[in-house]
Design an enzyme around this catalytic site. Sequence first.
Site, PDB file in Angstrom:
ATOM      1  N   ASN A   1      35.129  30.914  36.297  1.00 41.12           N
ATOM      2  CA  ASN A   1      36.380  30.846  36.606  1.00 41.12           C
ATOM      3  C   ASN A   1      36.558  31.940  37.538  1.00 41.12           C
ATOM      4  O   ASN A   1      36.035  32.977  37.420  1.00 41.12           O
ATOM      5  CB  ASN A   1      37.257  30.961  35.493  1.00 41.12           C
ATOM      6  CG  ASN A   1      37.864  32.247  35.177  1.00 41.12           C
ATOM      7  OD1 ASN A   1      38.802  32.884  35.736  1.00 41.12           O
ATOM      8  ND2 ASN A   1      36.987  33.019  34.024  1.00 41.12           N
TER       9      ASN A   1
ATOM     10  N   PHE B   1      43.998  36.234  37.856  1.00 45.55           N
ATOM     11  CA  PHE B   1      45.146  36.629  37.297  1.00 45.55           C
ATOM     12  C   PHE B   1      46.563  35.874  37.620  1.00 45.55           C
ATOM     13  O   PHE B   1      47.474  36.609  37.988  1.00 45.55           O
ATOM     14  CB  PHE B   1      45.540  38.125  37.478  1.00 45.55           C
ATOM     15  CG  PHE B   1      44.746  39.202  36.758  1.00 45.55           C
ATOM     16  CD1 PHE B   1      43.814  38.714  35.600  1.00 45.55           C
ATOM     17  CD2 PHE B   1      44.596  40.447  36.961  1.00 45.55           C
ATOM     18  CE1 PHE B   1      43.130  39.532  35.040  1.00 45.55           C
ATOM     19  CE2 PHE B   1      43.883  41.498  36.360  1.00 45.55           C
ATOM     20  CZ  PHE B   1      43.206  41.037  35.196  1.00 45.55           C
TER      21      PHE B   1
ATOM     22  N   SER C   1      38.014  42.257  34.860  1.00 51.10           N
ATOM     23  CA  SER C   1      38.031  40.645  35.370  1.00 51.10           C
ATOM     24  C   SER C   1      37.252  40.902  36.653  1.00 51.10           C
ATOM     25  O   SER C   1      37.317  41.881  37.449  1.00 51.10           O
ATOM     26  CB  SER C   1      39.416  40.244  35.552  1.00 51.10           C
ATOM     27  OG  SER C   1      39.352  39.208  36.729  1.00 51.10           O
TER      28      SER C   1
ATOM     29  N   ASN D   1      37.639  39.177  39.086  1.00 46.58           N
ATOM     30  CA  ASN D   1      38.348  38.365  40.191  1.00 46.58           C
ATOM     31  C   ASN D   1      39.416  39.122  40.791  1.00 46.58           C
ATOM     32  O   ASN D   1      40.211  38.533  41.445  1.00 46.58           O
ATOM     33  CB  ASN D   1      38.859  36.716  39.524  1.00 46.58           C
ATOM     34  CG  ASN D   1      37.607  36.057  38.984  1.00 46.58           C
ATOM     35  OD1 ASN D   1      36.576  36.133  39.514  1.00 46.58           O
ATOM     36  ND2 ASN D   1      37.897  35.655  37.577  1.00 46.58           N
ATOM     37  N   THR D   2      39.285  40.386  40.529  1.00 43.80           N
ATOM     38  CA  THR D   2      40.376  41.192  41.186  1.00 43.80           C
ATOM     39  C   THR D   2      39.885  42.210  41.900  1.00 43.80           C
ATOM     40  O   THR D   2      39.062  42.902  41.187  1.00 43.80           O
ATOM     41  CB  THR D   2      41.686  41.673  40.104  1.00 43.80           C
ATOM     42  OG1 THR D   2      42.206  40.620  39.364  1.00 43.80           O
ATOM     43  CG2 THR D   2      42.645  42.630  40.810  1.00 43.80           C
TER      44      THR D   2
ATOM     45  N   LYS E   1      39.520  46.245  27.689  1.00 38.59           N
ATOM     46  CA  LYS E   1      38.526  45.177  27.616  1.00 38.59           C
ATOM     47  C   LYS E   1      37.527  45.636  28.713  1.00 38.59           C
ATOM     48  O   LYS E   1      37.855  45.769  29.870  1.00 38.59           O
ATOM     49  CB  LYS E   1      39.093  44.046  27.969  1.00 38.59           C
ATOM     50  CG  LYS E   1      38.274  42.813  27.930  1.00 38.59           C
ATOM     51  CD  LYS E   1      39.004  41.504  27.769  1.00 38.59           C
ATOM     52  CE  LYS E   1      38.040  40.233  27.772  1.00 38.59           C
ATOM     53  NZ  LYS E   1      38.744  39.075  27.698  1.00 38.59           N
TER      54      LYS E   1
ATOM     55  N   ASN F   1      34.058  40.821  28.511  1.00 37.46           N
ATOM     56  CA  ASN F   1      34.880  39.798  29.605  1.00 37.46           C
ATOM     57  C   ASN F   1      33.680  38.870  30.147  1.00 37.46           C
ATOM     58  O   ASN F   1      32.720  39.085  29.885  1.00 37.46           O
ATOM     59  CB  ASN F   1      35.475  40.615  30.943  1.00 37.46           C
ATOM     60  CG  ASN F   1      36.586  39.904  31.342  1.00 37.46           C
ATOM     61  OD1 ASN F   1      36.661  38.565  31.572  1.00 37.46           O
ATOM     62  ND2 ASN F   1      37.786  40.458  31.462  1.00 37.46           N
TER      63      ASN F   1
HETATM   64  C1  LIG Z   1      39.580  30.220  32.592  1.00 36.11           C
HETATM   65  C2  LIG Z   1      39.163  31.583  31.993  1.00 36.11           C
HETATM   66  C3  LIG Z   1      40.367  32.605  32.286  1.00 36.11           C
HETATM   67  C4  LIG Z   1      40.134  33.967  31.619  1.00 36.11           C
HETATM   68  N1  LIG Z   1      41.334  34.768  31.818  1.00 36.11           N
HETATM   69  C5  LIG Z   1      41.188  35.943  31.305  1.00 36.11           C
HETATM   70  C6  LIG Z   1      42.310  36.873  31.605  1.00 36.11           C
HETATM   71  O1  LIG Z   1      43.318  36.495  32.173  1.00 36.11           O
HETATM   72  N2  LIG Z   1      42.216  37.897  30.845  1.00 36.11           N
HETATM   73  C7  LIG Z   1      41.021  38.452  30.286  1.00 36.11           C
HETATM   74  O2  LIG Z   1      41.059  39.503  29.946  1.00 36.11           O
HETATM   75  N3  LIG Z   1      40.232  37.507  30.189  1.00 36.11           N
HETATM   76  C8  LIG Z   1      40.167  36.457  30.627  1.00 36.11           C
HETATM   77  N4  LIG Z   1      39.043  35.600  30.356  1.00 36.11           N
HETATM   78  C9  LIG Z   1      37.593  35.634  29.581  1.00 36.11           C
HETATM   79  C10 LIG Z   1      38.073  35.482  28.158  1.00 36.11           C
HETATM   80  O3  LIG Z   1      39.063  36.090  27.561  1.00 36.11           O
HETATM   81  C11 LIG Z   1      36.546  35.890  27.387  1.00 36.11           C
HETATM   82  O4  LIG Z   1      36.435  37.414  27.560  1.00 36.11           O
HETATM   83  C12 LIG Z   1      35.382  35.199  28.197  1.00 36.11           C
HETATM   84  O5  LIG Z   1      35.742  33.992  28.502  1.00 36.11           O
HETATM   85  C13 LIG Z   1      34.222  35.463  27.110  1.00 36.11           C
HETATM   86  O6  LIG Z   1      34.503  34.624  26.057  1.00 36.11           O
HETATM   87  P1  LIG Z   1      33.852  33.062  25.791  1.00 36.11           P
HETATM   88  O7  LIG Z   1      32.251  33.219  26.256  1.00 36.11           O
HETATM   89  O8  LIG Z   1      34.150  32.890  24.309  1.00 36.11           O
HETATM   90  O9  LIG Z   1      34.567  32.198  26.675  1.00 36.11           O
HETATM   91  C14 LIG Z   1      39.169  34.026  30.843  1.00 36.11           C
HETATM   92  C15 LIG Z   1      38.109  33.203  30.880  1.00 36.11           C
HETATM   93  C16 LIG Z   1      38.285  31.872  31.144  1.00 36.11           C
HETATM   94  C17 LIG Z   1      37.147  30.791  31.166  1.00 36.11           C
END
Ligand SMILES: Cc1cc2nc3c(=O)[nH]c(=O)nc-3n(C[C@H](O)[C@H](O)[C@H](O)COP(=O)(O)O)c2cc1C
Length: 525
Positions: A255, A259, A342, A344-345, A384, A413
């Site tokens: 992804n 934000f 993140s 992406n920022t 985080k 993350n």
């Molecule tokens: C579509 C998507 C959007 C996410 N948006 C955020 C976010 O806004 N803030 C954040 O701290 N992590 C965000 N994450 C990261 C997740 O919180 C998590 O840290 C990461 O996906 C790893 O966990 P997982 O393997 O169980 O998905 C996002 C993940 C995905 C897939």
Amino acid sequence: MGSRKLVRDLFLSKQLLHQLIQPHHQVAESRLPLISSNWVSSSRRFSVRNESSKKPEGEARSSPKFKQSINELKEKAAELKLAKEELKMRTKQTTENLYKRVDGAWKEAEASLKKGRLLTGATISLLIAGGAYASTVDEATFCGWLFNATKLVNPFFAFLDAEVAHHLAITAASRGWVPREKRPDPSILGLEVWGRKFSNPIGLAAGFDKNAVAVEGLLGLGFGFVEVGSVTPIPQDGNPKPRIFRLREEGAIINRCGFNSEGIVSVAKRLGAQHGKRKLAESTSTSPAPDDEVKHQGKAGPGILGVNLGKNKTSEDAAADYVQGVHTLSQYADYLVINISSPNTPGLRKLQGRKQLKDLIKKVQAARDEMQWGEEGPPPLLVKIAPDLSKQDLEDIAAVALTLRLDGLIISNTTIARPDPVSTYPVAGESGGLSGKPLFTPSTTILNEMYILTRGRIPLIGCGGVSSGEDAYKKIRAGASLVQLYTAFAYGGPALIPQIKAELAECLERDGFKSVHEAIGADCR
Ligand SMILES: Cc1cc2nc3c(=O)[nH]c(=O)nc-3n(C[C@H](O)[C@H](O)[C@H](O)COP(=O)(O)O)c2cc1C
């Protein structure tokens, strides 16, 4: 029509014969024209004979004309007899056929009626039996059914675009169109972190409910805690779509949302409204929790709520953004998260550097602490971090965290790496953060390193690639007090939550642990 004519001829010839054979009875000439055309000649002859009948009886009978007429008539009578037999046979056949057809149609009608009755009967019986059985099964069994039933919609969601599916899921959860967990969590899963009681250590990671629209529904699924956000101070759209890419074969997602957020004011209003509601739900609850069950607690009502703060893309002062987030949202949070990981920022991950991190945490802690807090005190503050950090980065972060008494770290993350076999897929070329199964090992490795670096003094939330109870157990053994997931939930849906909890309880019992707490960091001892 042919048969009718035959019957009429038969009738008339019968009459004629009768009169001829009994000549004492005079045949009325007037009746003869009624006879069919076949018989006109005979009738004419008959009328001739009639004239001759004026002669004495014996003479007439012995005349050759009379004899010829009699013979002709006899022949005709024989013909008629045959025709009569044929007609009889045909009528019999037709009647039989008709009977057969009517019988067939009747049987068919009866069968379909029977079928229809059977179907209706079966449906009603099933409904009654189902209803009767449902009324006898306990709430727990019924709840289990509901959670399992959600698996049926997974293929439909898989068919949709990732972001559309996500939007649909969030809408369903916000409207309560998701099952509600009514079974108490196994007591072995209950634990206390930051003075807050968690009924289980499995939480929903940030990014799923970015704008806090479905907190109640998501907590109702049985998560021990739900983290909303990341929330930015000013509303922003995030990156252009498409920005979420599935890699189903590997249980992964890439992804680059960037934000997308409705902003802190909108989220604060929503949480404010829910805050009252959730408080109310807590105080009016009439069913006391069983002794062995950990009661839900927290500032915002039953279930623990984390608020994850982000910064605006164009903001020059990152710290000011996080401070704004704290001022507006910390009153609704059971814990706060500064998200500086993140991918992406632009420039965000630089905030993980030793000096920047120290400055940032100091400012945010000060902002939080200068607010008026009641007996419970301020919400704990967590940071985080990314999984793509060097050993030195990790040491720096650990040192800052210990020095500033940071309340916790979320590890981790998404990753910018594309480990094998992800790299072999075309989607690997998409920029953004990779989450899901391929993230499990790298994120668990740095979780363990951080647990060792912080000597188990700081509660850690293990996140990345968790898709089973065994995975959650491994995170706990590596040093996590709590565990979060996102991607596996996006693929597996609500049914995954009770499954992970049951598996985790089994793992703990299997290895002789009496609580989650006992198992934290077990691999480092
Ligand atoms: C579509 C998507 C959007 C996410 N948006 C955020 C976010 O806004 N803030 C954040 O701290 N992590 C965000 N994450 C990261 C997740 O919180 C998590 O840290 C990461 O996906 C790893 O966990 P997982 O393997 O169980 O998905 C996002 C993940 C995905 C897939």
